[in-house]
Design a protein around this motif. Structure first.
Motif, PDB file in Angstrom:
ATOM      1  N   LYS A  45      -9.122 -36.344  56.745  1.00  0.00           N
ATOM      2  CA  LYS A  45      -7.691 -36.528  56.866  1.00  0.00           C
ATOM      3  C   LYS A  45      -6.956 -37.619  57.083  1.00  0.00           C
ATOM      4  N   ASP A  46      -7.142 -38.597  57.496  1.00  0.00           N
ATOM      5  CA  ASP A  46      -6.304 -39.853  57.780  1.00  0.00           C
ATOM      6  C   ASP A  46      -6.158 -40.747  56.914  1.00  0.00           C
ATOM      7  N   GLU A  47      -7.479 -41.100  55.900  1.00  0.00           N
ATOM      8  CA  GLU A  47      -7.053 -41.884  54.330  1.00  0.00           C
ATOM      9  C   GLU A  47      -7.413 -41.509  53.371  1.00  0.00           C
ATOM     10  N   LEU A  48      -8.854 -40.585  53.142  1.00  0.00           N
ATOM     11  CA  LEU A  48      -9.129 -40.366  51.759  1.00  0.00           C
ATOM     12  C   LEU A  48      -7.962 -38.989  51.676  1.00  0.00           C
ATOM     13  N   LEU A  49      -7.595 -38.500  52.015  1.00  0.00           N
ATOM     14  CA  LEU A  49      -6.858 -36.898  51.702  1.00  0.00           C
ATOM     15  C   LEU A  49      -5.799 -37.889  51.035  1.00  0.00           C
ATOM     16  N   PRO A  50      -4.564 -38.311  51.805  1.00  0.00           N
ATOM     17  CA  PRO A  50      -3.711 -39.222  51.137  1.00  0.00           C
ATOM     18  C   PRO A  50      -4.167 -39.789  49.732  1.00  0.00           C
ATOM     19  N   MET A  51      -4.657 -40.418  49.625  1.00  0.00           N
ATOM     20  CA  MET A  51      -5.840 -41.537  48.482  1.00  0.00           C
ATOM     21  C   MET A  51      -6.049 -40.674  47.452  1.00  0.00           C
ATOM     22  N   VAL A  52      -6.292 -39.319  47.384  1.00  0.00           N
ATOM     23  CA  VAL A  52      -6.531 -37.855  46.514  1.00  0.00           C
ATOM     24  C   VAL A  52      -5.201 -37.340  46.032  1.00  0.00           C
ATOM     25  N   GLN A  53      -4.883 -36.976  47.074  1.00  0.00           N
ATOM     26  CA  GLN A  53      -3.378 -36.451  46.592  1.00  0.00           C
ATOM     27  C   GLN A  53      -2.566 -37.344  46.027  1.00  0.00           C
ATOM     28  N   LEU A  56      -8.490 -32.409  47.356  1.00  0.00           N
ATOM     29  CA  LEU A  56     -10.384 -32.685  48.323  1.00  0.00           C
ATOM     30  C   LEU A  56      -9.589 -31.391  49.244  1.00  0.00           C
ATOM     31  N   SER A  57     -11.292 -31.037  50.117  1.00  0.00           N
ATOM     32  CA  SER A  57     -11.756 -30.533  50.227  1.00  0.00           C
ATOM     33  C   SER A  57     -13.003 -31.010  51.122  1.00  0.00           C
ATOM     34  N   PHE A  58     -13.105 -31.121  52.457  1.00  0.00           N
ATOM     35  CA  PHE A  58     -14.400 -31.287  53.140  1.00  0.00           C
ATOM     36  C   PHE A  58     -14.414 -29.955  54.337  1.00  0.00           C
ATOM     37  N   SER A  59     -16.117 -31.212  54.687  1.00  0.00           N
ATOM     38  CA  SER A  59     -16.688 -30.345  55.635  1.00  0.00           C
ATOM     39  C   SER A  59     -17.560 -30.837  56.043  1.00  0.00           C
ATOM     40  N   SER A  60     -17.813 -30.785  56.965  1.00  0.00           N
ATOM     41  CA  SER A  60     -18.901 -31.316  58.191  1.00  0.00           C
ATOM     42  C   SER A  60     -20.403 -30.001  58.605  1.00  0.00           C
ATOM     43  N   GLU A  61     -21.029 -30.472  59.004  1.00  0.00           N
ATOM     44  CA  GLU A  61     -22.278 -29.385  59.861  1.00  0.00           C
ATOM     45  C   GLU A  61     -21.375 -28.561  60.640  1.00  0.00           C
ATOM     46  N   SER A  62     -20.664 -29.498  61.962  1.00  0.00           N
ATOM     47  CA  SER A  62     -20.167 -28.812  63.448  1.00  0.00           C
ATOM     48  C   SER A  62     -19.006 -28.967  62.734  1.00  0.00           C
TER      49      SER A  62
END
Length: 661
Positions: free
Chosen positions: A319-327, A333-339
């Motif tokens: 949310k803080d770094e990767l999303l702005p970098m990709v945009q 960029l979509s993402f998910s974790s087990e929890s």
């Protein structure tokens, strides 16, 4: 004029005694002998009274106590309608009960509140179940039993952390660009570097991806990414040939040694790419990066909590770094974790707490206005029901908390749907009963004493409230037999909450009505009952005692009911509802069974975009296992031939049957 006159006493005329008392016939008739009757007396001690006087005194006393006599000896007929046996018994009960409550409001209020507060003590053990498999799969179902067997005898499936990097369709040409470019691959290396650098704090130790990931040969993580064709090393990118090497490995991933992954296994491109037509992997529009993480059964809490700590840090990084970098690179960029699902459900429950609070405040304002009399400026501060409305809303909250507390005390975990739906459900039922009870008391004649008005009101609406609440409780109680845990637990909590709400309405709220009417009759200010007003306006019956029908009552009586009683209107109304019912029955066959995960998530959740991309790009589905029990490993056994798929195996072996399908 020569006219002769005769006396009425002349015998020749034959006058009757009524016309001529002086007639000789009448004078000779003796009057009948009068019969002297004995006089009736009633003696009470030294007092002696005639029976007629004593009877008149009794009738006068009965006339003075006529309202209470009507309460005690009311027939089983109301408004000309014969009551059923059940309604008759309930009316008799509520008549006596209403009188008793009106005489003992403090005892009733304290005892009912003590009961519900005792149930609320169970909130100490309050827990929320957010695991999807525990919410939607029954513990006794075949799927749950098979999963339990697999997890305990083999191992639970890995925890999945995933990133999806995709291109944006060209608005002019309408074509989706390929993700397989030199720039995008280098961007993927930067993303991987940041993910490898994640350090999550768990009990004082720093957890990294290499500490929790699945390692087939106990060396490198089994990350599913196209970077595996370069051994997950940026220095190999130019040495191996860049994009051309990547395209080569798409076609020879299982045979070329140079295309082997860092964890020494071939990587199928369909697990790392998405949005490609057929098997043309070079035209893929999305990179799929999957991190399998070691999982454990519930008993091994330490392993699971370490993974959860890393997953939280992973989501925060995206949310803080990767999303702005990709945009910034004009990608998505979509993402998910087990929890992620569990955490998003928790966040939704926290956010809905504000909505629930606002709804209760709105209903409190509504109740305060509707329960009061017609606003009158000189007595509004006495005739209003603000304190009564607030108390009623508090009772609704106590019924919900009491239900949750009881089931928490016996070890039943709550669900988020309970916290989101039941407060509104019980509030609707509770507000309905409160309005019915208060308006029933206000409809009673003011000549009756307060206990008579309370008793009559309970006789009037008590049976209907009881039967309606009982039907609601039974409807929810039937739902407790549903095998799906989320629905079963919701039905159990709702049934008890509605029952507690009903009990508090006919006990605590009736006692509060008594206190409120005593306050109004004593000219005390609403919300400040210690202040007593003695102004002439407050003493006037017009401001408090005289109650005029409200606007809604006049509308129902003068407009709605007369219009609805017309034959033409009746036919139209019945026809519309019958048609609606038949159309609903015909269309119910189009209902599609199932439960999509997107439905239970907040609309602003990042998982909404993730699930959309999963359905659009992902070519692989959930894992499928065939667990064979009682397998014989000996060479003499034919079990192996019944399972394998090589030339020596049976033609109808398990793998030979599964592969064609």
């Amino acid at each position: 004029m020569n006219v002769s006159t005769y006396s009425c006493g002349d015998i020749s005329l034959g006058c009757s005694c009524g016309d001529c008392p002086s007639s000789p016939v009448c004078s000779n008739t003796a009057p009948p002998a009068s019969r002297k009757r004995g006089t009736c007396f009633v003696r009470i001690g030294s007092l002696k009274a005639k029976c007629i006087d004593f009877a008149l005194a009794i009738l006068r006393q009965k006339d003075e106590n006529l309202p209470m006599q009507m309460l005690e000896d009311a027939p089983q007929i109301r408004n000309g309608v014969q009551l059923s046996v059940v309604q008759g018994y309930m009316s008799n009960f509520f008549r006596k009960y209403g009188t008793w409550v009106a005489r003992n409001p403090t005892l009733v209020l304290c005892s009912s509140l003590a009961m519900v507060l005792l149930l609320c003590l169970g909130l100490i053990h309050f827990k929320v179940e957010t695991r999807p498999e525990k919410l939607w799969v029954g513990p006794g179902s075949k799927a749950a039993e098979e999963k339990q067997f697999f997890d305990t005898h083999l191992a639970p499936f890995y925890r999945i952390e995933q990133l999806m990097l995709a291109t944006i369709p060209d608005a002019v040409a309408g074509k989706i660009p390929s993700i397989v470019t030199d720039e995008n691959i280098k961007l993927l290396f930067e993303i991987q570097k940041k993910v490898d650098g994640i350090r999550a704090n768990y009990s004082g130790s720093m957890i990294s991806l290499s500490d929790i990931c699945m390692k087939p040969l106990d060396q490198d993580c089994a990350t599913q990414s196209v970077l595996q064709y370069f051994k997950m090393d940026l220095e190999n990118y130019d040495d191996f040939g860049g994009v051309e090497h990547l395209k080569y490995c798409f076609e020879h991933f299982s045979s070329a040694d140079k295309c082997m992954s860092a964890f020494k296994a071939p990587l199928d491109p369909s697990t790392a790419l998405g949005g490609f037509p057929g098997n043309n992997y070079s035209e893929a529009s999305a990179f799929m990066v999957t991190y399998p993480v070691n999982n454990a059964i519930d008993k091994e809490v330490n392993v699971t909590q370490r993974a959860v700590a890393w997953e939280k840090a992973f989501i925060q990084l995206v949310k803080d770094e990767l999303l702005p970098m990709v945009q910034s690179k004009n990608l998505t960029l979509s993402f998910s974790s087990e929890s992620s699902i569990e955490e998003e459900l928790k966040r939704e429950s926290t956010a809905d707490a504000i909505t629930i609070l606002i709804s209760y405040l709105v209903m409190f304002a509504y109740i305060s206005l509707t329960l009061g009399d017609t606003p009158c400026l000189n007595s509004f501060y006495i005739s209003s029901k603000v304190l009564l409305g607030l108390s009623g809303v508090m009772l609704v909250m106590f019924s919900v908390l009491g239900s949750v507390g009881f089931f928490s005390a016996i070890g039943v975990k709550s669900t988020l749907i309970i916290m989101e739906v039941i407060p509104f459900l019980v509030l609707a039922v509770g507000v309905d009963n409160m309005c019915i009870l208060v308006h029933a008391v206000k409809r009673q004649p003011l000549e009756l004493p307060l206990e008579g008005r309370i008793s009559n009101a309970l006789v009037e609406v008590g049976p209907s409230i009881t039967l309606a609440s009982l039907s609601e409780v039974l409807a929810f109680a039937v739902g407790s037999f549903i095998p799906m845990p989320a629905c079963r637990v919701f039905s159990m909590f709702a049934a008890l909450a509605v029952l507690l709400d009903f009990l508090l309405q006919v006990t605590a709220f009736v006692a509060l009505i008594v206190f409120d009417f005593l306050r109004a009759e004593d000219k005390r200010v609403d919300c400040f009952p210690c202040i007593k007003v003695s102004s002439p306006h407050a003493d006037s019956d017009k401001g408090i005692s005289q109650r005029k029908p409200g606007l809604l009552v006049r509308y129902m009586k003068e407009i709605h009911a007369p219009i609805l009683s017309l034959w033409g209107v009746k036919i139209v109304v019945v026809s519309v509802f019958i048609g609606w019912a038949l159309a609903s029955i015909a269309l119910c066959t189009r209902i599609e069974p199932g439960l999509e995960q997107k439905i239970v998530l907040p609309r602003d959740s990042y998982l909404q975009g993730y699930f959309n991309n999963v359905s659009e790009y992902l070519r692989i589905g959930p894992p499928l296992y065939f667990v064979v029990k009682n397998y014989n490993y000996s060479s003499e056994s034919r079990h192996t031939n019944q399972l394998c798929s090589i030339s020596q195996c049976d033609s109808d072996s398990l793998l030979n049957e599964v592969k064609p399908s």
